[in-house]
Enzyme design. Structure first.
Site, mmCIF file in Angstrom:
data_model
loop_
_atom_site.group_PDB
_atom_site.id
_atom_site.type_symbol
_atom_site.label_atom_id
_atom_site.label_comp_id
_atom_site.label_asym_id
_atom_site.label_seq_id
_atom_site.Cartn_x
_atom_site.Cartn_y
_atom_site.Cartn_z
ATOM 1 N N GLY A 235 0.741 -1.257 0.000
ATOM 2 C CA GLY A 235 0.000 0.000 0.000
ATOM 3 C C GLY A 235 0.768 1.303 0.000
ATOM 4 C CE LYS A 237 5.045 1.768 -6.296
ATOM 5 N NZ LYS A 237 5.416 0.690 -5.372
ATOM 6 C CB CYS A 347 10.467 -3.157 -7.738
ATOM 7 S SG CYS A 347 9.691 -4.643 -7.111
#
Ligand SMILES: C[S@@+](CC[C@H](N)C(=O)[O-])C[C@H]1O[C@@H](n2cnc3c(N)ncnc32)[C@H](O)[C@@H]1O
Length: 408
Positions: A235, A237, A347
């Site tokens: 969470g 973002k 990522c």
């Protein structure tokens, strides 16, 4: 009764077996490997030893092989124990006699004598490590010309980055916490303290988020409007989007991981609609003004904190993730209002999960501009962004991300 310190070493050995033989992540292996350890310090030590082994594995093996007549098999227990012993001596500063006292009891008979002989020879030779870790050859090949600087960034543990709920208070929080800011709303602290004890945690003034991980939501821009955070847990973002004025729908397939999103939102006094669903099957009731797809990926960009990715991510996992990413991207593109913005992020340091995915999107590119980024980062002419741990190295580096943006 166990020798003091031995259970932590045994747990480290279990962690390494889980990662190297069974392909588990270090995080998921922790639960099983350390459940017999009651002290936090022992659990932390087990993880620290295993992490150093995973960072420096190639170099430890080269040292071991330099003093054995025949190479020990990769999965032989003496090699595993010697890796642990070298990590403690050469990386964690444990004196050789303490390394021997807590390492050799993990072996018996001939293997114990062998490990003792190898370790004694290496200490007598005053063996040293290179300035930065050597990457496994297949990994170095995949990361190409960036491999050297990424490896250099693995030498020391990364700093701790915080994202502030109110970016306009960056200077004040910087003073209060003694941090350095590389972008509005970002603070970098040197490591040490437990997160919960850092000033401002209880009042929800910030959350932990690597600088690079904060870029995708920054590149979405500010609300108001309807935002979909697709693949939202845990969470970081979602918090950024909510703090930036969006009415957020936070979707993730994992109800368990979504509990952390809810807890983080509550701590920070922010809100979002939480949806537990498979994005490959779910359909929204209405279109969104912006969508952030932070897709599941191999996470090789987090190799500083998760050095297991150096050894358990292979082409098969990359291909599997790339296929899932492509399907998620396809669906997300259809859920935007005309003119709406899509930001895609992973990522991962693997081209198949980044550049390869972006090339297949049919929306209109919305190039990332240099002035939207922290000083020192530059988007290439294609208008997407690639970060890696070797960038801004003097300032402490950052995770590896691929980020691209479009409009419908
Ligand atoms: C990279 S993580 C997201 C990190 C998050 N955006 C953040 O900033 O904290 C990817 C997430 O995708 C979720 N996921 C994987 N497959 C999914 C699917 N088919 N539908 C929805 N979520 C999925 C995983 O549960 C995981 O939480």
């Amino acid at each position: 009764m166990d020798i003091p310190g031995l259970p932590a070493r045994r747990a480290a050995l279990k962690l390494l077996d889980a990662v190297l033989r069974r392909g588990e992540t270090l995080d998921s292996a922790m639960h099983n490997a350390v459940h017999g350890l009651s002290a936090d310090a022992d659990r932390a030590l087990a993880r620290a030893i295993a992490s150093e082994v995973l960072r420096w594995l190639v170099d430890f093996d080269a040292l071991i092989d330099s003093v054995t007549r025949q190479p020990l098999p990769d999965d032989a227990k003496p090699r595993g124990v010697l890796r642990l012993m070298l990590a403690q001596w050469l990386r964690l500063g444990t004196p050789p006699h303490a390394v021997i006292a807590t390492g050799l009891p993990l072996l018996t008979g001939g293997p114990r004598r062998l490990a003792h002989g190898v370790f004694a020879t290496l200490t007598r030779q005053r063996a040293t490590l290179p300035a930065s870790p050597s990457l496994p050859p297949t990994v170095a090949e995949r990361w190409g010309e960036r491999a050297g600087s990424i490896a250099a960034a693995l030498t020391e543990p990364p700093p701790l980055d915080l994202a502030l709920k109110h970016p306009d208070q960056t200077a004040a929080w910087g003073e209060r916490l003694g941090g350095v800011s590389l972008a509005p709303g970002h603070l970098r602290l040197s490591r040490g303290e437990a997160i919960e004890r850092i000033d401002g945690f209880g009042e929800g003034a910030w959350w932990v988020q690597d600088l690079a991980a904060s870029l995708p939501a920054r590149l979405v821009g500010n609300g108001p409007g309807r935002a979909l955070d697709l693949c939202a847990a845990p969470g970081g973002k979602t918090l950024q989007l909510a703090a930036a004025g969006w009415q957020v729908t936070a979707l993730d397939i994992s109800a368990k991981r979504l509990e952390r999103v809810s807890a983080n939102l509550a701590r920070c006094g922010l809100s979002a609609d939480i949806v537990a669903a498979d994005a490959l099957e779910w359909d929204p009731d209405a279109l969104f003004d912006v969508i952030l797809l932070d897709a599941p990926c191999t996470a090789t960009g987090t190799c500083r904190r998760h050095p297991d990715v150096l050894h358990r991510v292979h082409p098969a996992q990359i291909a599997e993730m790339a296929e899932l990413q492509q399907r998620l991207l396809q669906r997300a593109q259809g859920w935007l209002v005309p003119g709406g913005r899509l930001v895609y992020a992973v990522c991962s340091l693997e081209r198949e999960e980044g550049e390869g995915q972006a090339a297949a999107v049919t929306l209109t590119p919305d190039p990332i501009r240099p002035e939207e980024l922290p000083a020192g980062l530059q988007p290439p002419p294609e208008g997407w962004l690639r970060t890696d741990p070797g960038l801004l190295a003097e300032a402490g580096g950052m995770d590896g991300f691929f980020i691209a943006r479009w409009r419908r």
